[in-house]
Design an enzyme around this catalytic site. Structure first.
Site, short mmCIF file in Angstrom:
data_model
loop_
_atom_site.label_atom_id
_atom_site.label_comp_id
_atom_site.label_asym_id
_atom_site.label_seq_id
_atom_site.Cartn_x
_atom_site.Cartn_y
_atom_site.Cartn_z
N ASP A 1 62.65 -39.54 25.17
CA ASP A 1 62.41 -38.72 23.96
C ASP A 1 63.33 -37.49 23.99
O ASP A 1 63.99 -37.17 23.00
CB ASP A 1 60.96 -38.22 23.88
CG ASP A 1 59.94 -39.32 23.73
OD1 ASP A 1 59.32 -39.42 22.67
OD2 ASP A 1 59.76 -40.09 24.69
N GLU B 1 61.01 -33.46 16.60
CA GLU B 1 59.67 -33.47 17.20
C GLU B 1 59.56 -32.68 18.50
O GLU B 1 58.57 -32.00 18.73
CB GLU B 1 59.21 -34.92 17.45
CG GLU B 1 57.80 -34.95 18.01
CD GLU B 1 57.28 -36.35 18.30
OE1 GLU B 1 58.04 -37.33 18.18
OE2 GLU B 1 56.09 -36.43 18.67
N ASP C 1 63.03 -37.89 14.55
CA ASP C 1 62.04 -38.32 15.54
C ASP C 1 62.84 -39.07 16.60
O ASP C 1 63.32 -40.18 16.36
CB ASP C 1 60.99 -39.24 14.89
CG ASP C 1 59.78 -39.41 15.78
OD1 ASP C 1 59.91 -39.24 17.00
OD2 ASP C 1 58.69 -39.71 15.24
N ILE D 1 62.15 -40.50 19.48
CA ILE D 1 61.53 -41.82 19.67
C ILE D 1 60.26 -41.80 18.86
O ILE D 1 59.35 -41.01 19.13
CB ILE D 1 61.16 -42.13 21.14
CG1 ILE D 1 62.42 -42.29 21.99
CG2 ILE D 1 60.34 -43.43 21.21
CD1 ILE D 1 62.15 -42.78 23.40
N ASP D 2 60.20 -42.62 17.85
CA ASP D 2 58.97 -42.77 17.09
C ASP D 2 58.26 -43.98 17.67
O ASP D 2 58.89 -45.03 17.86
CB ASP D 2 59.30 -42.97 15.61
CG ASP D 2 58.03 -43.06 14.77
OD1 ASP D 2 57.10 -42.27 15.03
OD2 ASP D 2 57.97 -43.91 13.88
N THR E 1 56.27 -43.59 20.69
CA THR E 1 56.44 -43.44 22.15
C THR E 1 55.47 -44.35 22.89
O THR E 1 55.82 -44.91 23.94
CB THR E 1 56.20 -41.96 22.56
OG1 THR E 1 56.99 -41.14 21.72
CG2 THR E 1 56.61 -41.72 24.00
N ASP F 1 57.96 -38.42 11.02
CA ASP F 1 57.34 -39.75 11.15
C ASP F 1 57.54 -40.62 9.91
O ASP F 1 57.13 -41.78 9.92
CB ASP F 1 55.83 -39.61 11.43
CG ASP F 1 55.57 -39.29 12.90
OD1 ASP F 1 56.26 -39.87 13.76
OD2 ASP F 1 54.69 -38.45 13.17
#
Ligand SMILES: Nc1ncnc2c1ncn2[C@@H]1O[C@H](COP(=O)(O)OS(=O)(=O)O)[C@@H](OP(=O)(O)O)[C@H]1O
Ligand SMILES: [Mg+2]
Ligand SMILES: [Mg+2]
Ligand SMILES: [Mg+2]
Length: 350
Positions: free
Chosen positions: A46, A71, A134, A136-137, A139, A287
């Protein structure tokens, strides 16, 4: 106005970040997973992905003051005991940049990495340009070895004008019928991208030529299938199943992590995406921004449960009524009616 230059940069940034994430997911160890204060998992990937995207955008637009709403922040990496993690992230970013070779820079220091991550502290809003990321959306999906996405979008005067979704584990061919697992399918790794007024395209992350995609033309809800969050904590599965029943949907729900749902919907793998967070949860723009334009440029419609369009101009939160519905133009009124009736039933049964 054209955003072609921004789109090229966004595709480059998301593809490089996907490369970094794939490497980490391959040798993911328990120790790579930290917990943020809100208890959501966060991994070296991330942070690495956010640092990399921020670095690439800065390199591509050196004369502009970059505004990035993202994020993650470096808070937990600056604590005692996080030095080793920070060094791993730094090495990952440097290795990824070196493997690509487009930016001839001396290796980044740990300090450079923290700065790159913290460039993501912008609040967004209705004025000017803001990148929305984001890193890593999904996670949780990433940690499980399932679906996740790197989601990058651009806001201009509060409107989403471009979006890129890199989905490293999404099969290139349709996942209708629920065949979402990488090990069941052939080639995986999709890059979806859209620019306002220009349609939505998908190519493989390995760099095949782009194909234009469209949402499904299905008009009969009985033939529609629907997507929802994998995690029941993120969306009320009982409510979506009540709505699906009312609509006469026959297929079981397809549960996938992340904005890969928007990507899959944009190419017609399914017809409806329903998302109903539990009471009190506030959605964040990162998101949804990239997924929103990918689906709308493919002919889809995104509304909240009251039928109101999403408003990305109000800062980092998206204030929606009850939940988010995504489908095609024909099905939207039918789905919204079923949503309304189901919410009324639910309220009167309490
Ligand atoms: N309580 C709650 N309710 C609703 N949504 C939440 C909640 N908590 C987290 N999140 C956000 O959900 C993002 C993950 O997306 P999905 O729900 O689509 O996928 S999944 O089911 O979690 O796999 C996830 O994104 P990432 O943190 O980037 O993974 C969160 O921003
Ligand atoms: Mg998170
Ligand atoms: Mg997310
Ligand atoms: Mg995330």
């Amino acid at each position: 106005m054209s955003y072609d230059r921004e789109l090229v940069a966004a595709k480059k940034a998301a593809s490089l970040a996907a490369r970094l994430c794939q490497k980490v997911q391959k040798d993911l160890l328990q120790s790579d997973v930290q917990s943020k204060s809100d208890k959501s998992p966060v991994t070296v990937a991330d942070y690495g992905s956010q640092a990399l995207v921020s670095f690439v955008l800065q390199k591509e637009f050196p004369s502009e003051k970059l505004s990035l709403v993202a994020e993650e922040d470096s808070g937990d990496l600056c604590t005692d005991g996080a030095q080793e993690t920070l060094e791993r992230i730094t090495k990952l970013v440097n290795d990824t940049l070196a493997s690509d070779g487009s930016y001839s820079v001396s290796p980044l220091s740990t300090e450079d990495i923290l700065q790159a991550i913290d460039r993501g502290k912008s609040e967004g809003g209705s004025q000017g340009h803001h990148w929305v990321l984001d890193p890593i959306d999904g996670t949780k999906g990433f940690v499980r070895g399932d679906q996740y996405a790197i989601a990058l979008a651009l806001l201009d005067q509060g409107k989403v004008v471009l979006g890129v979704l890199a989905c490293p584990n999404l099969p290139i061919t349709s996942i209708s019928g629920g065949n979402q697992h990488a090990f069941n399918s052939g080639e995986v790794g999709c890059l979806f991208f859209a620019e306002v007024g220009g349609g939505t395209y998908m190519q493989s992350l390995n760099g095949s030529s782009p194909l234009k995609v469209q949402v499904t033309a299905v008009e009969n809800p009985e033939e529609a299938s629907f997507f929802e969050s994998y995690e029941a904590a993120h969306s009320m599965h009982d409510l979506s199943s009540l709505i699906a029943k009312k609509l006469g949907v026959k297929a079981p729900p397809v549960r996938i992590d992340s904005q890969a749902k928007y990507g899959a919907l944009s190419r017609g793998d399914g017809a409806i995406y329903m998302r109903f967070p539990h009471k009190g949860y506030r959605e964040k723009i990162w998101d949804h921004a990239a997924g929103y334009i990918v689906v709308t440029e493919a002919g889809g419609v995104v509304r909240d449960a009251a039928g109101i369009p999403l408003d990305f101009s109000r800062g980092k939160y998206l204030d929606v009524d009850t939940g988010i519905i995504v489908t095609n133009q024909k099905l939207m009124p039918l789905v919204l009616k079923a949503v309304r009736e189901s919410l009324e039933e639910k309220a009167s049964s309490l």
